[in-house]
Design an enzyme around this catalytic site. Structure first.
Site, PDB file in Angstrom:
ATOM      1  N   PRO A  29      -3.648  -0.114  18.910  1.00  0.00           N
ATOM      2  CA  PRO A  29      -3.404  -0.538  17.527  1.00  0.00           C
ATOM      3  C   PRO A  29      -3.553   0.547  16.458  1.00  0.00           C
ATOM      4  CG  PRO A  29      -5.473  -1.455  18.346  1.00  0.00           C
ATOM      5  CD  PRO A  29      -4.825  -0.788  19.504  1.00  0.00           C
ATOM      6  N   LYS A  69       1.658  -0.400  15.155  1.00  0.00           N
ATOM      7  CA  LYS A  69       3.077  -0.480  15.483  1.00  0.00           C
ATOM      8  C   LYS A  69       3.508  -1.706  16.288  1.00  0.00           C
ATOM      9  CE  LYS A  69       4.784   3.095  13.550  1.00  0.00           C
ATOM     10  NZ  LYS A  69       4.488   2.501  12.241  1.00  0.00           N
ATOM     11  N   TYR A  77      -8.860   5.328   7.777  1.00  0.00           N
ATOM     12  CA  TYR A  77      -8.967   5.650   9.199  1.00  0.00           C
ATOM     13  C   TYR A  77      -9.992   6.775   9.313  1.00  0.00           C
ATOM     14  CZ  TYR A  77      -4.629   3.061  10.205  1.00  0.00           C
ATOM     15  OH  TYR A  77      -3.671   2.079  10.363  1.00  0.00           O
ATOM     16  N   TYR A 108       4.250   6.435  10.288  1.00  0.00           N
ATOM     17  CA  TYR A 108       3.401   5.297   9.913  1.00  0.00           C
ATOM     18  C   TYR A 108       4.188   4.237   9.151  1.00  0.00           C
ATOM     19  CZ  TYR A 108      -0.817   2.785   8.590  1.00  0.00           C
ATOM     20  OH  TYR A 108      -1.770   1.803   8.430  1.00  0.00           O
ATOM     21  N   HIS A 119       0.854  -1.197   0.000  1.00  0.00           N
ATOM     22  CA  HIS A 119       0.000   0.000   0.000  1.00  0.00           C
ATOM     23  C   HIS A 119       0.887   1.242   0.000  1.00  0.00           C
ATOM     24  CE1 HIS A 119      -4.035  -1.783   1.555  1.00  0.00           C
ATOM     25  NE2 HIS A 119      -3.331  -2.703   0.925  1.00  0.00           N
TER      26      HIS A 119
HETATM   27  P1  RFL Z   1       2.732 -12.233  21.162  1.00  0.00           P
HETATM   28  O1  RFL Z   1       2.298 -12.231  19.740  1.00  0.00           O
HETATM   29  O2  RFL Z   1       1.711 -11.933  22.198  1.00  0.00           O
HETATM   30  O3  RFL Z   1       3.396 -13.656  21.431  1.00  0.00           O
HETATM   31  C1  RFL Z   1       3.689 -14.101  22.726  1.00  0.00           C
HETATM   32  C2  RFL Z   1       3.678 -15.624  22.706  1.00  0.00           C
HETATM   33  O4  RFL Z   1       4.111 -16.102  23.980  1.00  0.00           O
HETATM   34  C3  RFL Z   1       3.284 -17.174  24.372  1.00  0.00           C
HETATM   35  N1  RFL Z   1       3.351 -17.281  25.838  1.00  0.00           N
HETATM   36  C4  RFL Z   1       4.064 -18.219  26.490  1.00  0.00           C
HETATM   37  N2  RFL Z   1       4.804 -19.241  26.048  1.00  0.00           N
HETATM   38  C5  RFL Z   1       5.407 -20.033  26.964  1.00  0.00           C
HETATM   39  N3  RFL Z   1       5.288 -19.832  28.293  1.00  0.00           N
HETATM   40  C6  RFL Z   1       4.554 -18.818  28.782  1.00  0.00           C
HETATM   41  N4  RFL Z   1       4.456 -18.650  30.116  1.00  0.00           N
HETATM   42  C7  RFL Z   1       3.902 -17.961  27.867  1.00  0.00           C
HETATM   43  N5  RFL Z   1       3.103 -16.874  27.995  1.00  0.00           N
HETATM   44  C8  RFL Z   1       2.782 -16.477  26.768  1.00  0.00           C
HETATM   45  C9  RFL Z   1       1.918 -16.806  23.837  1.00  0.00           C
HETATM   46  O5  RFL Z   1       1.081 -17.946  23.710  1.00  0.00           O
HETATM   47  C10 RFL Z   1       2.286 -16.187  22.489  1.00  0.00           C
HETATM   48  O6  RFL Z   1       2.301 -17.142  21.454  1.00  0.00           O
HETATM   49  O7  RFL Z   1       3.928 -11.213  21.407  1.00  0.00           O
HETATM   50  P2  RFL Z   1       5.099 -10.655  20.436  1.00  0.00           P
HETATM   51  O8  RFL Z   1       5.829 -11.769  19.783  1.00  0.00           O
HETATM   52  O9  RFL Z   1       5.826  -9.658  21.247  1.00  0.00           O
HETATM   53  O10 RFL Z   1       4.317  -9.921  19.248  1.00  0.00           O
HETATM   54  C11 RFL Z   1       3.578  -8.737  19.478  1.00  0.00           C
HETATM   55  C12 RFL Z   1       2.421  -8.651  18.484  1.00  0.00           C
HETATM   56  O11 RFL Z   1       1.689  -9.858  18.539  1.00  0.00           O
HETATM   57  C13 RFL Z   1       1.515  -7.447  18.767  1.00  0.00           C
HETATM   58  O12 RFL Z   1       2.269  -6.331  19.139  1.00  0.00           O
HETATM   59  C14 RFL Z   1       0.645  -7.066  17.540  1.00  0.00           C
HETATM   60  O13 RFL Z   1      -0.313  -8.061  17.270  1.00  0.00           O
HETATM   61  C15 RFL Z   1      -0.043  -5.727  17.767  1.00  0.00           C
HETATM   62  N6  RFL Z   1      -0.927  -5.332  16.649  1.00  0.00           N
HETATM   63  C16 RFL Z   1      -0.433  -4.759  15.497  1.00  0.00           C
HETATM   64  N7  RFL Z   1       0.903  -4.614  15.328  1.00  0.00           N
HETATM   65  C17 RFL Z   1       1.386  -4.128  14.148  1.00  0.00           C
HETATM   66  O14 RFL Z   1       2.610  -3.984  14.005  1.00  0.00           O
HETATM   67  N8  RFL Z   1       0.570  -3.768  13.093  1.00  0.00           N
HETATM   68  C18 RFL Z   1      -0.777  -3.884  13.187  1.00  0.00           C
HETATM   69  O15 RFL Z   1      -1.494  -3.618  12.209  1.00  0.00           O
HETATM   70  C19 RFL Z   1      -1.325  -4.373  14.428  1.00  0.00           C
HETATM   71  N9  RFL Z   1      -2.643  -4.507  14.571  1.00  0.00           N
HETATM   72  C20 RFL Z   1      -2.305  -5.542  16.754  1.00  0.00           C
HETATM   73  C21 RFL Z   1      -3.147  -5.114  15.687  1.00  0.00           C
HETATM   74  C22 RFL Z   1      -2.851  -6.171  17.874  1.00  0.00           C
HETATM   75  C23 RFL Z   1      -4.202  -6.368  17.931  1.00  0.00           C
HETATM   76  N10 RFL Z   1      -4.710  -7.029  19.071  1.00  0.00           N
HETATM   77  C24 RFL Z   1      -5.523  -8.179  18.977  1.00  0.00           C
HETATM   78  C25 RFL Z   1      -4.191  -6.711  20.363  1.00  0.00           C
HETATM   79  C26 RFL Z   1      -4.504  -5.294  15.748  1.00  0.00           C
HETATM   80  C27 RFL Z   1      -5.030  -5.902  16.880  1.00  0.00           C
HETATM   81  C28 RFL Z   1      -6.518  -6.062  16.906  1.00  0.00           C
HETATM   82  C1  PHB Z   2      -5.429  -4.649  10.732  1.00  0.00           C
HETATM   83  O1  PHB Z   2      -5.598  -4.828   9.508  1.00  0.00           O
HETATM   84  O2  PHB Z   2      -5.654  -5.527  11.563  1.00  0.00           O
HETATM   85  C2  PHB Z   2      -4.998  -3.314  11.223  1.00  0.00           C
HETATM   86  C3  PHB Z   2      -4.670  -2.331  10.301  1.00  0.00           C
HETATM   87  C4  PHB Z   2      -4.261  -1.080  10.754  1.00  0.00           C
HETATM   88  C5  PHB Z   2      -4.217  -0.821  12.112  1.00  0.00           C
HETATM   89  C6  PHB Z   2      -4.544  -1.810  13.035  1.00  0.00           C
HETATM   90  C7  PHB Z   2      -4.940  -3.064  12.581  1.00  0.00           C
HETATM   91  O3  PHB Z   2      -3.853   0.416  12.540  1.00  0.00           O
END
Ligand code: RFL
Ligand code: PHB
Length: 390
Positions: A292, A296, A200, A384, A72
């Site tokens: 979110p 980031k 957005y 961004y 994008h």
């Molecule tokens: P994770 O992905 O939470 O992985 C942690 C892993 O550790 C495991 N775990 C354990 N394993 C062994 N022993 C234990 N005691 C444990 N406790 C936990 C868990 O099962 C899991 O598998 O952390 P990590 O690797 O630091 O990654 C971070 C990302 O997952 C997170 O920051 C993003 O998903 C945030 N996020 C977004 N980030 C972006 O860069 N771009 C985006 O567009 C974006 N959109 C989002 C998001 C997060 C969202 N939610 C659901 C919070 C959109 C949403 C809706």
């Molecule tokens: C997504 O597609 O899940 C998404 C996209 C942009 C954001 C957060 C989540 O800022």
């Protein structure tokens, strides 16, 4: 049992770190509490910064991202019934890719398994020991058996609710936190994309986001009460709310489709410091959370493990400890920048129930400025797409 680096958690941070270390000839064991099927299907992030794409490509795990992810070159800001394009590419020379986090996870798991990497799923009762010594160890249960693994380093990549961060003695830790008075209602929809770029939207009824996953699956969100329940939202009510918040005077309309997943996500900003204690290092959500809105979270997790892999390589190949000792300081520079950006995007686009008319006018003035000033739009765009790595 002994290895060089124990990594707790097989999210993007843990899996990528394990792979980057493998490419440097450093052995690691990844311990994950969930099943492979579970980590490969949990719906989370979607937006990858250019720098994240580059790291995944250089690590040899970017082929599917490049062929199936969507590049994008801009995003749209919608408010006051109009849509305004922020041309990321023209303003910064960089772009973003929309590629689901669980697809990144699948690619990384496949790469670890192909390289005969040690990746243990469904571990339980994980505890860290002697992290302030040169031989830290981790005890856990796997396949019904208690085990102990010793290593040179333990890396906590176990997310916000993990056990690694609380292992750092409380008096040494400082936590910074802000919990927002709203959440996001997320839906997955079977339909063609409604827009070529993410939208957005700021609206008096609250924020809405039009995102995508593939040519046939779309991902949308709208601001909701964090205590609300999925059961309160029929499909009709969801579409009616989305249409209202995205109303556009140019005739553009959001495409409807079958909603096949609904969930509510809380929103917080959080930073815990230090990110290291003895031979324990934290990376990703284990150490910090962003709302979110700025997309980031996963990108920060990738930036953290990039720093750790450089520091561990210097340790193993040259016996240097300097990059390890400055890890907290090095990582936090990017973390706090992203914290500010994510808080700012959140404040710019959401409805705050307690906002005075004065604050509402300030919010609108800032949106007007962003879409009329190249300087202001560039500030949004360069954050961004992600600032270059130091
Ligand atoms: P994770 O992905 O939470 O992985 C942690 C892993 O550790 C495991 N775990 C354990 N394993 C062994 N022993 C234990 N005691 C444990 N406790 C936990 C868990 O099962 C899991 O598998 O952390 P990590 O690797 O630091 O990654 C971070 C990302 O997952 C997170 O920051 C993003 O998903 C945030 N996020 C977004 N980030 C972006 O860069 N771009 C985006 O567009 C974006 N959109 C989002 C998001 C997060 C969202 N939610 C659901 C919070 C959109 C949403 C809706
Ligand atoms: C997504 O597609 O899940 C998404 C996209 C942009 C954001 C957060 C989540 O800022």
């Amino acid at each position: 049992m002994k290895t060089q680096v124990i990594i707790v958690g097989a999210g993007p941070a843990g899996l990528l770190l394990s792979h980057l270390l493998h490419l440097q000839g450093i052995e690691s064991v990844v311990l994950e509490s969930r099943t492979r099927a579970d980590i490969e299907s949990t719906i989370r992030a979607g937006v990858l910064e250019q720098g994240t794409m580059d790291i995944l490509s250089e690590a040899g795990v970017g082929a599917r991202m490049r062929s199936e992810g969507a590049l994008h070159h801009g995003i749209e800001l919608a408010f006051g019934g109009k849509r305004h394009r922020i041309d990321l590419n023209e303003l910064t020379g960089r772009a973003i890719t929309v590629y689901a986090q669980h697809e990144v996870i699948k690619d990384l798991v496949a790469a670890r398994i192909a390289a005969a990497g040690q990746l243990l799923f469904e571990v339980s009762a994980v505890s860290l020991h002697d992290i302030d010594s040169k031989q830290p160890s981790v005890r856990f249960t796997h396949g019904g058996e208690s085990q102990q693994l010793t290593a040179d380093f333990v890396i906590g990549c176990d997310g916000f609710h993990g056990i690694a961060r609380p292992t750092i003695p409380e008096p040494l830790r400082r936590d910074y936190q802000r919990i927002y008075p709203f959440g996001w209602f997320g839906i997955l929809v079977e339909s063609a994309p409604s827009s070529e770029e993410l939208i957005y939207a700021q609206h008096e009824r609250g924020f809405a986001l039009v995102s995508t996953r593939s040519p046939t699956v779309q991902r949308h969100y709208f601001q909701c009460d964090p205590k609300d329940e999925v059961a309160n939202w029929s499909d009709d009510r969801i579409w009616s709310e989305m249409h209202t918040r995205l109303e556009s005077s140019d005739g553009w309309k959001l495409k409807e489709g079958k909603i096949f997943q609904k969930n509510i996500i809380g929103m917080r900003s959080f930073v815990s410091t230090p990110m290291q204690y003895g031979r324990l290092f934290l990376a990703g959500d284990a150490a910090h959370i962003v709302p979110p809105t700025g997309a980031k979270g996963m990108n920060l997790a990738v930036a953290d493990v990039r720093l750790l892999s450089i520091a561990l390589e210097a340790f193993y190949k040259k016996g240097q400890e300097e990059r390890l000792s400055t890890y907290t300081e090095d990582a936090l520079k990017r973390v706090w920048r992203a914290e500010h950006f994510s808080w700012w995007m959140t404040s710019l686009l959401h409805r705050f129930d307690d906002a005075s008319p004065f604050q509402q006018e300030l919010q609108r003035a800032e949106l007007d400025y962003l879409v009329s000033s190249r300087a202001a739009a560039t500030v949004l765009a360069e954050n961004y797409v992600g600032l270059p790595f130091a």
